[in-house]
Design a protein around this motif. Structure first.
Motif, short mmCIF file in Angstrom:
data_model
loop_
_atom_site.label_atom_id
_atom_site.label_comp_id
_atom_site.label_asym_id
_atom_site.label_seq_id
_atom_site.Cartn_x
_atom_site.Cartn_y
_atom_site.Cartn_z
N UNK A 59 -19.69 54.82 -34.53
CA UNK A 59 -20.11 55.34 -35.82
C UNK A 59 -19.35 54.74 -36.99
N UNK A 60 -19.34 55.44 -38.11
CA UNK A 60 -18.79 54.87 -39.35
C UNK A 60 -17.28 54.68 -39.28
N UNK A 61 -16.62 55.39 -38.37
CA UNK A 61 -15.17 55.29 -38.29
C UNK A 61 -14.69 54.32 -37.20
N UNK A 62 -15.59 53.47 -36.71
CA UNK A 62 -15.16 52.49 -35.72
C UNK A 62 -13.95 51.73 -36.25
N UNK A 63 -12.98 51.51 -35.39
CA UNK A 63 -11.67 50.97 -35.80
C UNK A 63 -11.78 49.69 -36.61
N UNK A 64 -11.26 49.72 -37.82
CA UNK A 64 -11.29 48.55 -38.68
C UNK A 64 -10.33 47.48 -38.20
N UNK A 65 -9.37 47.87 -37.38
CA UNK A 65 -8.37 46.92 -36.88
C UNK A 65 -8.66 46.39 -35.49
N UNK A 66 -9.92 46.46 -35.05
CA UNK A 66 -10.23 46.02 -33.68
C UNK A 66 -9.92 44.54 -33.46
N UNK A 67 -10.16 43.69 -34.45
CA UNK A 67 -9.83 42.27 -34.30
C UNK A 67 -8.33 42.08 -34.11
N UNK A 68 -7.55 42.83 -34.87
CA UNK A 68 -6.09 42.74 -34.76
C UNK A 68 -5.63 43.22 -33.39
N UNK A 69 -6.15 44.35 -32.94
CA UNK A 69 -5.73 44.90 -31.65
C UNK A 69 -6.07 43.96 -30.51
N UNK A 70 -7.30 43.42 -30.51
CA UNK A 70 -7.68 42.47 -29.46
C UNK A 70 -6.75 41.26 -29.44
N UNK A 71 -6.43 40.74 -30.61
CA UNK A 71 -5.55 39.58 -30.66
C UNK A 71 -4.17 39.92 -30.10
N UNK A 72 -3.61 41.04 -30.52
CA UNK A 72 -2.28 41.41 -30.08
C UNK A 72 -2.23 41.65 -28.57
N UNK A 73 -3.23 42.35 -28.04
CA UNK A 73 -3.27 42.61 -26.60
C UNK A 73 -3.38 41.30 -25.84
#
Length: 409
Positions: free
Chosen positions: A355-369
């Motif tokens: 929904x509208x609150x999907x994590x805005x930092x998903x690109x950052x999290x994927x990169x860090x993991x």
């Protein structure tokens, strides 16, 4: 925590702080999904727990009946922001307004749009070299020791240093950031003193940082927010502080929990370790599968208007635990949902929300993991748990290992 009454029935009396729920929730969720897909408890002044993907998705997208003004289920809730979303002037008011995650329409979209430029794939790709250096330096500290705590010595440092770099904060303040997260999301779930203390300390800290950037601008997110405009108006200091609070908390606890869960899995699954070392091209699929199977975040919503979802009546003002981890284990959506398949190709998981609150930092999290796992496996390809019984897990809205002793050759 130890004084909490034990759960008598997961379907009618569940408690997400119960040690059994914290340590091994998946069996409980599977049982609920089969027997009571929407559980309810009178604890926390009334809270629901939907365990099916379809119900979690329906609630996440329904902003008319489910509000984001409270996103954590706490024993004593903080005072909610007013309808205009103007926080109180005193940090002690403890609204924990953190736009855009605590914003409902129509306030949500403008607050989210402000942040988007800082989290595009291109913006995050420019951080990868720095992230690899951080991970490499961390591994160097213990690689020759033959053992470490993969949570305390590694996972908990990676996102702390990265987010400090993005915000322009001193990396040496990492212990302070971790302490605030512990007070807010662990101790503060069951009592208000720790919650209020951390909130006041964070607000004071960010006020100083904002004043410093006004005097000496930098190339960081605080300076960026000071120059940003929302609906043709500059952001208020209260809005900036709330957003910085969100970025610090969400940018640290969620990602270190995800990294720790990945390492916990790999420490117990030799074949998966060896495949990722010998077939590095599998890493993107593996990261998505780890996110599905060990999604760290359970958000909350407050029922704004009475409604029915999944055949269950949701009463106004009660809370909902919106468990993306439980949704990700629904066998109606994910074949062999209880198995971790690092080459799973179809994987539309909800680890980053819906929904509208999907994590805005998903690109950052994927990169860090991804970087954290690649750098670890490059130096420590063979490792295992020192003692499975010594692993401890966090409780509250974010789940991940807090102690993870491992041994390696």
């Amino acid at each position: 925590m130890t004084d909490r009454p034990p759960v008598s029935d997961w379907a009618t009396d569940f408690d997400h702080l119960d040690p059994r729920w914290v340590t091994e929730p998946y069996r409980i969720w599977d049982e609920l999904r089969r027997q009571c897909p929407v559980a309810h408890s009178e604890r926390y002044n009334g809270v629901y727990f939907p365990s099916r993907y379809a119900d979690v998705r329906a609630i996440a997208y329904d902003t008319e009946h489910f509000s984001s003004r409270r996103v954590v289920v706490r024993e004593v809730p903080p005072r909610a922001p007013s309808g205009s979303e103007k926080p109180k002037s005193s940090p002690a008011a403890s609204t924990l307004a953190s736009p855009p995650i605590t914003s409902d329409p129509p306030h949500h979209r403008p607050a989210r749009m402000v942040l988007l430029p800082a989290f595009t794939p291109d913006a995050i790709s420019r951080l990868e070299t720095r992230a690899r250096k951080i991970c490499g330096d961390l591994v160097d500290r213990f690689a020759s020791d033959g053992n470490c705590d993969a949570a305390i010595d590694y996972a908990q440092h990676v996102p702390v240093v990265v987010i400090a770099h993005m915000l322009g904060l001193p990396e040496g303040d990492g212990d302070r950031f971790r302490r605030w997260i512990h007070l807010l999301l662990h101790e503060g779930i069951a009592e208000n003193a720790s919650f209020a203390q951390a909130l006041a300390e964070m607000d004071d800290y960010f006020r100083v940082q904002i004043a410093n950037r006004r005097s000496v601008p930098g190339e960081d997110l605080i300076t960026f927010l000071l120059g940003a405009r929302m609906e043709d108006q500059p952001l208020s200091d209260e809005h900036i502080i709330g957003t910085l609070r969100l970025l610090l908390i969400a940018g640290i606890d969620t990602t270190w929990s995800a990294i720790g869960s990945c390492l916990w899995h790999l420490a117990q699954n030799r074949d998966d370790r060896r495949r990722l070392v010998s077939e590095p091209e599998l890493m993107p699929l593996a990261v998505e599968e780890f996110l599905r199977a060990y999604a760290p975040v359970t958000m909350a919503r407050q029922v704004a208007k009475e409604t029915t979802v999944g055949g269950c009546l949701f009463k106004e003002r009660e809370m909902v635990l919106l468990s993306f981890p439980a949704a990700n284990r629904d066998p109606e959506i994910f074949p062999q949902a209880d198995r971790v398949l690092i080459d799973r190709a179809e994987n539309r998981h909800a680890a980053f929300g819906l929904g509208i609150h999907r994590c805005i930092g998903s690109n950052l999290a994927r990169m860090e993991i991804t970087v954290a796992l690649e750098e670890w496996l490059a130096r420590i390809p063979d490792f295992e748990l020192a003692d499975p019984a010594s692993v401890t897990w966090s409780h509250g809205p974010v789940r991940g290992p807090r102690k993870l002793p491992v041994v390696f050759r």
